[in-house]
Design an enzyme around this catalytic site. Structure first.
Site, PDB file in Angstrom:
ATOM      1  N   SER A   8     -82.912  31.231  83.624  1.00 52.24           N
ATOM      2  CA  SER A   8     -83.052  29.289  85.038  1.00 52.24           C
ATOM      3  C   SER A   8     -82.027  29.517  85.766  1.00 52.24           C
ATOM      4  O   SER A   8     -81.394  29.759  85.125  1.00 52.24           O
ATOM      5  CB  SER A   8     -83.158  28.337  84.534  1.00 52.24           C
ATOM      6  OG  SER A   8     -83.530  27.624  85.384  1.00 52.24           O
ATOM      7  N   HIS A  33     -86.785  31.473  87.115  1.00 52.62           N
ATOM      8  CA  HIS A  33     -87.050  29.683  87.323  1.00 52.62           C
ATOM      9  C   HIS A  33     -86.243  29.564  87.855  1.00 52.62           C
ATOM     10  O   HIS A  33     -85.220  29.781  88.012  1.00 52.62           O
ATOM     11  CB  HIS A  33     -87.144  29.720  85.491  1.00 52.62           C
ATOM     12  CG  HIS A  33     -87.697  27.904  85.452  1.00 52.62           C
ATOM     13  ND1 HIS A  33     -88.904  28.330  84.644  1.00 52.62           N
ATOM     14  CD2 HIS A  33     -86.871  27.088  85.390  1.00 52.62           C
ATOM     15  CE1 HIS A  33     -88.949  27.011  84.784  1.00 52.62           C
ATOM     16  NE2 HIS A  33     -87.667  25.982  85.224  1.00 52.62           N
ATOM     17  N   ASP A  35     -85.577  25.557  89.443  1.00 54.34           N
ATOM     18  CA  ASP A  35     -85.480  24.352  89.213  1.00 54.34           C
ATOM     19  C   ASP A  35     -85.154  23.630  90.217  1.00 54.34           C
ATOM     20  O   ASP A  35     -84.585  23.080  90.707  1.00 54.34           O
ATOM     21  CB  ASP A  35     -84.548  23.805  87.749  1.00 54.34           C
ATOM     22  CG  ASP A  35     -85.033  24.218  87.157  1.00 54.34           C
ATOM     23  OD1 ASP A  35     -86.258  24.270  86.572  1.00 54.34           O
ATOM     24  OD2 ASP A  35     -84.045  24.830  85.647  1.00 54.34           O
ATOM     25  N   MET A  37     -85.499  19.543  92.224  1.00 53.37           N
ATOM     26  CA  MET A  37     -84.692  18.191  91.233  1.00 53.37           C
ATOM     27  C   MET A  37     -84.916  17.691  92.759  1.00 53.37           C
ATOM     28  O   MET A  37     -84.018  17.536  93.571  1.00 53.37           O
ATOM     29  CB  MET A  37     -83.987  17.778  90.590  1.00 53.37           C
ATOM     30  CG  MET A  37     -83.580  19.650  88.591  1.00 53.37           C
ATOM     31  SD  MET A  37     -82.449  18.787  88.334  1.00 53.37           S
ATOM     32  CE  MET A  37     -82.516  19.956  86.797  1.00 53.37           C
ATOM     33  N   HIS A  66     -90.253  25.226  89.187  1.00 55.81           N
ATOM     34  CA  HIS A  66     -90.394  23.946  88.289  1.00 55.81           C
ATOM     35  C   HIS A  66     -90.160  22.664  88.906  1.00 55.81           C
ATOM     36  O   HIS A  66     -88.940  22.466  89.702  1.00 55.81           O
ATOM     37  CB  HIS A  66     -89.711  24.488  86.917  1.00 55.81           C
ATOM     38  CG  HIS A  66     -89.689  22.699  86.455  1.00 55.81           C
ATOM     39  ND1 HIS A  66     -88.552  23.307  85.361  1.00 55.81           N
ATOM     40  CD2 HIS A  66     -90.250  21.942  85.751  1.00 55.81           C
ATOM     41  CE1 HIS A  66     -89.120  21.766  84.556  1.00 55.81           C
ATOM     42  NE2 HIS A  66     -89.909  21.293  85.472  1.00 55.81           N
ATOM     43  N   MET A  68     -89.006  19.267  89.548  1.00 54.30           N
ATOM     44  CA  MET A  68     -88.968  17.612  89.027  1.00 54.30           C
ATOM     45  C   MET A  68     -89.244  16.927  89.737  1.00 54.30           C
ATOM     46  O   MET A  68     -87.968  16.801  90.586  1.00 54.30           O
ATOM     47  CB  MET A  68     -87.732  18.380  88.150  1.00 54.30           C
ATOM     48  CG  MET A  68     -87.646  18.975  86.845  1.00 54.30           C
ATOM     49  SD  MET A  68     -86.786  19.694  85.994  1.00 54.30           S
ATOM     50  CE  MET A  68     -85.875  21.184  87.383  1.00 54.30           C
ATOM     51  N   MET A 137     -91.329  20.815  78.123  1.00 63.27           N
ATOM     52  CA  MET A 137     -90.067  20.672  78.170  1.00 63.27           C
ATOM     53  C   MET A 137     -89.438  20.264  76.618  1.00 63.27           C
ATOM     54  O   MET A 137     -89.934  19.634  75.854  1.00 63.27           O
ATOM     55  CB  MET A 137     -89.732  19.717  78.657  1.00 63.27           C
ATOM     56  CG  MET A 137     -90.343  19.892  80.158  1.00 63.27           C
ATOM     57  SD  MET A 137     -88.960  21.089  81.331  1.00 63.27           S
ATOM     58  CE  MET A 137     -87.377  20.951  80.920  1.00 63.27           C
ATOM     59  N   ASP A 177     -88.602  25.477  78.479  1.00 62.50           N
ATOM     60  CA  ASP A 177     -87.811  25.082  79.062  1.00 62.50           C
ATOM     61  C   ASP A 177     -86.436  24.639  78.829  1.00 62.50           C
ATOM     62  O   ASP A 177     -87.293  22.951  78.123  1.00 62.50           O
ATOM     63  CB  ASP A 177     -88.487  24.957  79.965  1.00 62.50           C
ATOM     64  CG  ASP A 177     -87.147  24.647  81.339  1.00 62.50           C
ATOM     65  OD1 ASP A 177     -85.812  25.154  80.762  1.00 62.50           O
ATOM     66  OD2 ASP A 177     -88.089  24.277  81.985  1.00 62.50           O
TER      67      ASP A 177
HETATM   68  C1  DX5 Z   1     -83.451  21.219  82.603  1.00 62.52           C
HETATM   69  C2  DX5 Z   1     -84.204  22.681  83.687  1.00 62.52           C
HETATM   70  C3  DX5 Z   1     -84.159  23.482  82.788  1.00 62.52           C
HETATM   71  C4  DX5 Z   1     -82.834  24.123  82.494  1.00 62.52           C
HETATM   72  C5  DX5 Z   1     -82.735  24.950  81.472  1.00 62.52           C
HETATM   73  O1  DX5 Z   1     -84.210  20.585  83.640  1.00 62.52           O
HETATM   74  O2  DX5 Z   1     -85.801  22.479  83.978  1.00 62.52           O
HETATM   75  O3  DX5 Z   1     -85.038  25.162  83.278  1.00 62.52           O
HETATM   76  O4  DX5 Z   1     -82.278  24.646  83.419  1.00 62.52           O
HETATM   77  O5  DX5 Z   1     -81.252  25.301  81.107  1.00 62.52           O
HETATM   78  P1  DX5 Z   1     -80.971  25.306  79.431  1.00 62.52           P
HETATM   79  O6  DX5 Z   1     -81.785  27.164  79.044  1.00 62.52           O
HETATM   80  O7  DX5 Z   1     -79.050  26.060  79.996  1.00 62.52           O
HETATM   81  O8  DX5 Z   1     -80.980  24.473  78.742  1.00 62.52           O
HETATM   82 ZN    ZN Z   2     -87.142  24.425  84.172  1.00 61.04          ZN
END
Ligand code: DX5
Ligand code: ZN
Length: 220
Positions: A8, A33, A35, A37, A66, A68, A137, A177
């Site tokens: 990620s 990956h 993320d 947000m 991903h 969010m 998650m 994740d």
């Molecule tokens: C959290 C994200 C994850 C995050 C994982 O909201 O969706 O992908 O980056 O990071 P670690 O592996 O540090 O928990």
């Molecule tokens: Zn993620």
């Protein structure tokens, strides 16, 4: 199915993001990956299409995005244009999940559906046949570097069982994740996950070396 590592980039050094993406790709990670947000579905804001577009030339690995984001279908087309290969949306963020999943597939991307830790697995019963991946998650989404919530491993087992009953275990991947590291990755694999996301555990040090360590543990 062989397990895949998905570093990620949320925990990467954004000042040299392209280089970090290359490092983990060269070390053998198959997914990147990403993320996204929106500050609404989760408290934090990360980045969007322009950043994804700018790192697209750095690798030909799968861009696993991903979302969010509330009502992520609004961005599906733009995400495809930016370079997403797999678009994963939250069940909790889609009013019309079936429509959003169909939209993603029609755009030529793989479709994933994610569940927050406290959302039960049965909420995906009707959609399992239409997705390429289920993301469970293992932390509350929004931030990297949190601790894995142990009960989420039971959800991985439940999805694995459900996929076996439906004869979909070779078609639908299970991604875990949040809070996965070199110490607990074997538990995630044993529970039935076959896409392992790791952010801080990869980018918290020498990213290439960490990927190689993960891949060693994942050869089972
Ligand atoms: C959290 C994200 C994850 C995050 C994982 O909201 O969706 O992908 O980056 O990071 P670690 O592996 O540090 O928990
Ligand atoms: Zn993620």
């Amino acid at each position: 199915m062989r397990a895949i590592l998905a570093p990620s980039i949320l925990s990467a050094d954004f000042g040299r993001l392209g280089q970090q993406v290359k490092e983990v790709s060269d070390a053998g990670a198959e997914y990147i990956h990403i993320d996204v947000m929106d500050g609404m579905f989760v408290p934090s804001i990360s980045f969007g299409m322009p950043v994804i577009k700018s790192i697209r030339p750095c690798t030909d690995k799968v861009f696993d995005v991903h979302m969010m984001v509330e009502e992520p279908g609004r961005y599906a087309e733009e995400m495809k244009k930016a370079g997403a290969d797999l678009l994963c949306v939250h069940q909790e963020a889609c009013c019309h999940l079936d429509r959003t999943v169909s939209q993603i597939r029609e755009l030529g991307m793989m479709a994933g559906v994610a569940l927050n830790p406290a959302t039960p697995v049965f909420t995906l019963d009707c959609i399992l046949e239409k997705v390429d991946m289920v993301l469970l998650m293992s932390v509350n989404p929004g931030f990297g570097g949190q601790k894995l919530i142990p009960y989420t491993l039971e959800k991985v087992r439940q999805v694995r069982e459900r996929l076996c009953v439906l004869g979909l275990e070779e078609k639908v991947r299970i991604q875990i994740d949040g809070g996965v590291n070199l110490e607990n990755v074997d538990k995630a694999l044993k529970a039935g996950a076959n896409v392992i996301v790791a952010g801080s555990a990869v980018f918290g040090g020498d990213a290439g070396e960490n990927v190689r360590e993960f891949l060693k543990k994942m050869e089972y």
